[in-house]
Design a protein around this motif. Sequence first.
Motif, PDB file in Angstrom:
ATOM      1  N   ASP A 106       0.605  -0.988  -0.265  1.00 38.82           N
ATOM      2  CA  ASP A 106       0.274   0.068  -0.127  1.00 38.82           C
ATOM      3  C   ASP A 106       0.819   0.865   0.061  1.00 38.82           C
ATOM      4  O   ASP A 106       0.386   2.606  -0.753  1.00 38.82           O
ATOM      5  CB  ASP A 106      -0.688   0.025   0.837  1.00 38.82           C
ATOM      6  CG  ASP A 106      -1.906   1.296   1.269  1.00 38.82           C
ATOM      7  OD1 ASP A 106      -3.032   1.715   0.713  1.00 38.82           O
ATOM      8  OD2 ASP A 106      -1.110   2.226   1.922  1.00 38.82           O
ATOM      9  N   PHE A 107       1.911   0.964   0.613  1.00 36.04           N
ATOM     10  CA  PHE A 107       2.432   1.998   0.809  1.00 36.04           C
ATOM     11  C   PHE A 107       3.365   2.366   0.056  1.00 36.04           C
ATOM     12  O   PHE A 107       3.721   3.449  -0.399  1.00 36.04           O
ATOM     13  CB  PHE A 107       3.392   1.965   2.159  1.00 36.04           C
ATOM     14  CG  PHE A 107       4.131   3.319   3.001  1.00 36.04           C
ATOM     15  CD1 PHE A 107       3.442   4.252   3.355  1.00 36.04           C
ATOM     16  CD2 PHE A 107       5.662   3.540   3.039  1.00 36.04           C
ATOM     17  CE1 PHE A 107       3.655   5.338   4.164  1.00 36.04           C
ATOM     18  CE2 PHE A 107       6.477   4.881   3.692  1.00 36.04           C
ATOM     19  CZ  PHE A 107       5.418   5.214   4.072  1.00 36.04           C
ATOM     20  N   SER A 108       4.059   2.196  -1.254  1.00 30.77           N
ATOM     21  CA  SER A 108       4.615   1.743  -2.695  1.00 30.77           C
ATOM     22  C   SER A 108       3.655   2.699  -3.033  1.00 30.77           C
ATOM     23  O   SER A 108       4.334   2.862  -4.221  1.00 30.77           O
ATOM     24  CB  SER A 108       4.944   0.426  -3.236  1.00 30.77           C
ATOM     25  OG  SER A 108       4.498  -0.063  -3.635  1.00 30.77           O
ATOM     26  N   PHE A 109       2.039   2.897  -3.378  1.00 29.06           N
ATOM     27  CA  PHE A 109       1.526   3.639  -4.573  1.00 29.06           C
ATOM     28  C   PHE A 109       1.298   4.563  -3.376  1.00 29.06           C
ATOM     29  O   PHE A 109       0.451   5.165  -4.417  1.00 29.06           O
ATOM     30  CB  PHE A 109       0.177   2.444  -4.395  1.00 29.06           C
ATOM     31  CG  PHE A 109       0.385   1.215  -4.986  1.00 29.06           C
ATOM     32  CD1 PHE A 109       1.022   1.478  -6.260  1.00 29.06           C
ATOM     33  CD2 PHE A 109       0.672   0.607  -4.282  1.00 29.06           C
ATOM     34  CE1 PHE A 109       1.221   0.293  -7.298  1.00 29.06           C
ATOM     35  CE2 PHE A 109       0.701  -0.888  -5.099  1.00 29.06           C
ATOM     36  CZ  PHE A 109       1.153  -1.550  -6.803  1.00 29.06           C
ATOM     37  N   ARG A 110       1.764   6.082  -2.874  1.00 29.69           N
ATOM     38  CA  ARG A 110       1.612   6.111  -2.090  1.00 29.69           C
ATOM     39  C   ARG A 110       2.757   7.696  -2.220  1.00 29.69           C
ATOM     40  O   ARG A 110       3.914   7.306  -2.558  1.00 29.69           O
ATOM     41  CB  ARG A 110       1.413   6.587  -1.099  1.00 29.69           C
ATOM     42  CG  ARG A 110       0.098   5.613  -0.373  1.00 29.69           C
ATOM     43  CD  ARG A 110      -0.277   5.725   0.940  1.00 29.69           C
ATOM     44  NE  ARG A 110      -1.754   4.608   1.180  1.00 29.69           N
ATOM     45  CZ  ARG A 110      -2.741   5.456   1.173  1.00 29.69           C
ATOM     46  NH1 ARG A 110      -3.110   6.858   0.425  1.00 29.69           N
ATOM     47  NH2 ARG A 110      -3.630   4.294   1.330  1.00 29.69           N
ATOM     48  N   HIS A 111       2.080   9.431  -2.674  1.00 29.94           N
ATOM     49  CA  HIS A 111       3.757  10.079  -3.248  1.00 29.94           C
ATOM     50  C   HIS A 111       4.573  10.106  -1.491  1.00 29.94           C
ATOM     51  O   HIS A 111       3.746   9.764   0.004  1.00 29.94           O
ATOM     52  CB  HIS A 111       2.975  10.885  -2.937  1.00 29.94           C
ATOM     53  CG  HIS A 111       1.757  11.367  -4.370  1.00 29.94           C
ATOM     54  ND1 HIS A 111       3.242  11.466  -5.171  1.00 29.94           N
ATOM     55  CD2 HIS A 111       0.312  11.103  -4.670  1.00 29.94           C
ATOM     56  CE1 HIS A 111       1.837  11.534  -6.640  1.00 29.94           C
ATOM     57  NE2 HIS A 111       1.103  11.214  -5.979  1.00 29.94           N
ATOM     58  N   ASN A 112       5.163  10.457  -1.368  1.00 32.04           N
ATOM     59  CA  ASN A 112       5.884  10.709  -0.164  1.00 32.04           C
ATOM     60  C   ASN A 112       6.098  11.898   0.502  1.00 32.04           C
ATOM     61  O   ASN A 112       6.127  12.991   0.007  1.00 32.04           O
ATOM     62  CB  ASN A 112       7.096  10.684  -1.425  1.00 32.04           C
ATOM     63  CG  ASN A 112       8.599  10.712   0.131  1.00 32.04           C
ATOM     64  OD1 ASN A 112       8.963  10.719   1.476  1.00 32.04           O
ATOM     65  ND2 ASN A 112       9.638  11.598  -0.820  1.00 32.04           N
ATOM     66  N   LEU A 113       4.847  11.819   1.033  1.00 30.09           N
ATOM     67  CA  LEU A 113       4.654  12.627   1.757  1.00 30.09           C
ATOM     68  C   LEU A 113       4.843  13.375   2.251  1.00 30.09           C
ATOM     69  O   LEU A 113       5.519  12.258   3.824  1.00 30.09           O
ATOM     70  CB  LEU A 113       2.874  13.119   2.352  1.00 30.09           C
ATOM     71  CG  LEU A 113       2.471  12.580   0.840  1.00 30.09           C
ATOM     72  CD1 LEU A 113       0.915  12.230   0.830  1.00 30.09           C
ATOM     73  CD2 LEU A 113       2.157  13.886   0.323  1.00 30.09           C
ATOM     74  N   PRO A 114       5.447  14.567   4.038  1.00 31.27           N
ATOM     75  CA  PRO A 114       5.399  15.413   5.370  1.00 31.27           C
ATOM     76  C   PRO A 114       4.583  14.294   6.403  1.00 31.27           C
ATOM     77  O   PRO A 114       3.697  13.803   5.774  1.00 31.27           O
ATOM     78  CB  PRO A 114       5.505  16.235   5.404  1.00 31.27           C
ATOM     79  CG  PRO A 114       4.713  16.779   4.987  1.00 31.27           C
ATOM     80  CD  PRO A 114       5.003  16.402   2.945  1.00 31.27           C
ATOM     81  N   PRO A 115       4.984  13.773   7.536  1.00 33.02           N
ATOM     82  CA  PRO A 115       4.124  12.523   8.181  1.00 33.02           C
ATOM     83  C   PRO A 115       2.520  13.670   8.047  1.00 33.02           C
ATOM     84  O   PRO A 115       1.692  12.707   8.460  1.00 33.02           O
ATOM     85  CB  PRO A 115       4.573  12.874   9.470  1.00 33.02           C
ATOM     86  CG  PRO A 115       6.702  12.704   9.126  1.00 33.02           C
ATOM     87  CD  PRO A 115       6.199  13.649   7.657  1.00 33.02           C
TER      88      PRO A 115
END
Lengths: 428, 307
Positions: free
Chosen positions: B41-50
């Motif tokens: 799941d995480f691999s399909f997300r943008h690199n966002l700040p927490p």
Amino acid sequence: MSSETLSRYSTRLFVFLFFAYLFGPLIIMSVSAFNSASFPRVSPWECFTVEWFDVLLNDSRLMSGLQNSIVIGLGVVCLSIPLGLAGALMLTQVSDRYRPWYYTIIISPILIPGVVLGISTLIFWDRMGAMFNAGYQSVFYDGIILTIIGQSTFVSAYAMLIFISRLERFDSAQEEAALDLGASHVQTFRKVLLPFLKPAVGSAAVLAFLASFENYNTTVFTIVSESTLTTVLASKVRYGINPSISALAVIIICLTLVGAVYFEILKRRELKYEKDAKHIAAHNTSDRAQRASLVANPAMIITTLVFLAGFGTIYMAGTQGVGECKADFKEQKRLQRDKKLEARKLIVEQQRKAREESSAETNTRNAPNNSKTNEAQKNSFGGMFTPGNLGSTVDSNEPEKEKPSKSQPIDSGSNGLFSPQNLPKPAN
Amino acid sequence: MVNYWKNFWLKNGTGISIYLIGSCVLWIVLMILLPQLFMLDFSFRHNLPPADIGTAKDVYTIEHYKFLLFGSEQSSAGYNEIDVGVFFRTLLAAFFVTLFDLILCYPIAYYLAQVSTGGWARLMVLALIIPYWVNEILRAFAFRIMFGTTGVINDFLMWIGITQQPLDLIRDNIALYAGLGYAFILLMIFPIFNAIESLSKNQIEAARDLGAPWWRIHWRVVIPFAKPGISSGCTMVFMLTAGALAAPQILGGPSSLWFTQIVYQWFNTGSNWPRGSAYAIVLLLSTIVIVLLMMKVFKVRLGEMTK
């Protein structure tokens, strides 16, 4: 006939070469721990010393890493043995239809790369922590707990394999008998099954501890801001090597040797005991006698004595006269270097003359000149600190890697630092 | 299904049932399955700040997989030459390391299991275990010492006169391949050894009596018998080599990378966890595919392999 002897000898040669490949690196590494040269190497041999062991013991980062490693190892044993046992017992009870699926899932941690296990554990608990709004000081971000969980994922599978092979020999009629005689399930489990599995529990615990202790791939991700022995070692090896790491290897190899000898004696006793047990009805007395004789075994005592005497001799030899030897060696090296410098000056002088005389192109001069620089570097600290090093293009690998990484935080001192890979980093 | 659980409960008693089910749920769900799914799941997300995670900005994307294949959008190359190249180079190198280990270990395993006898053979088998318990990092370190420019190998080569100048064996990755082949050699030798050991000597003698030359004995008798051991050894060595991190970090030349090192970089120096996860997913999937392929080629089942 002669071809037979030839094939026999070539087989032996192959076996010998194989074992040389297996042990050569370890032997060379061990020997380099006793060389006073500040770069771990065997030749040129400088002085016999044990000072690197002192350096090792006074290394606080390594020692705190060792402490963490032991804590994590014990944690992994406590977590993975119950999980592995439950996994193995479930395997005997899962219905035939689902058994292959079940088996595939619980065996998969062994085949999944350790890196992937570490990353998935890290992300999962990070997400969970975010879900529960936990702070960065909570368990979800604790490197040691995360590492215990991450390592247990695959260590449990190892333990399970050991339990499965032991359970194959278990006669479930024993359990039924105990239940028929009125024992509760928990009693049956504790008094019938567990004693039968005791040897497997022992070997699984040892295996779990060792697997945890030497793990790197998973740990390096899950450890977060803490450190273990392996992560400290890895950063040390990349940051700048000195023979105290070899000294650590010597200690580990010695412990392994002692463990292997002890294990072998234990196994032989067990084989003999099994043979004897067929004749002797009274198991308890012979068991006690066996245990007592293992401690009082003459071979064991002699081995221990030899080890102690060896350590004593090495220590004495390694602490006395090292100072003088080193001074001597320094003096010798200085003389050699002076001689080399003289020789180089002479060569440079000659070349200049030659160049002045004939107007040949300058390219040909560079090659021999460079090679001389290299020659000089080899004699001092692997060329690490020679000023001529900076300019030379034909260079050894170590200095190139070490110099820049000294000014960097340790983690970023990886080999890929210089790769083009790093450049397009903040693409989004 | 309900019946099954009822029986299960009766058979084990309440306490033990709770232990068994609790442990298995903890292990399988919380430690194996969910972490992998979260990583996916995480691999399909943008690199966002927490702070932005879970807000409206947190949408699915395939940018990280795209990046692995095609590189950043500014680059002119048709595909991401570096990462894709490293990926295939890693797999290819792992394949050759596996092949090297197999060629080296099969004769030794056969020798230990069938030819040598008595205390000597036991000693050799015991000796095999010792290098395995020495730390992975230390083993790589030993190779670093040996293959350095002032190391034993270079001294030897110069002594016998093959070369005048010390060779840079680390930059040329020779140290890396030797170290990787060394690192997992025992996982090749023990499965093959166990398999060959259970082969009856009579079979080999029968084949010999019937006039088979030595290579045919191996090809038609020993190797088919040891197939589960061989495939298990090959699979383990391949997986561990492709997933190795310590040896490439310590022994790899400055200009070459292992795929795991790229993953490591995205997590540490790159601080782009989603992209690192995407790369890890690619590594995971490709290794699964390779294991399945191995099983198909060797016609063995998983159960036989992990013995």
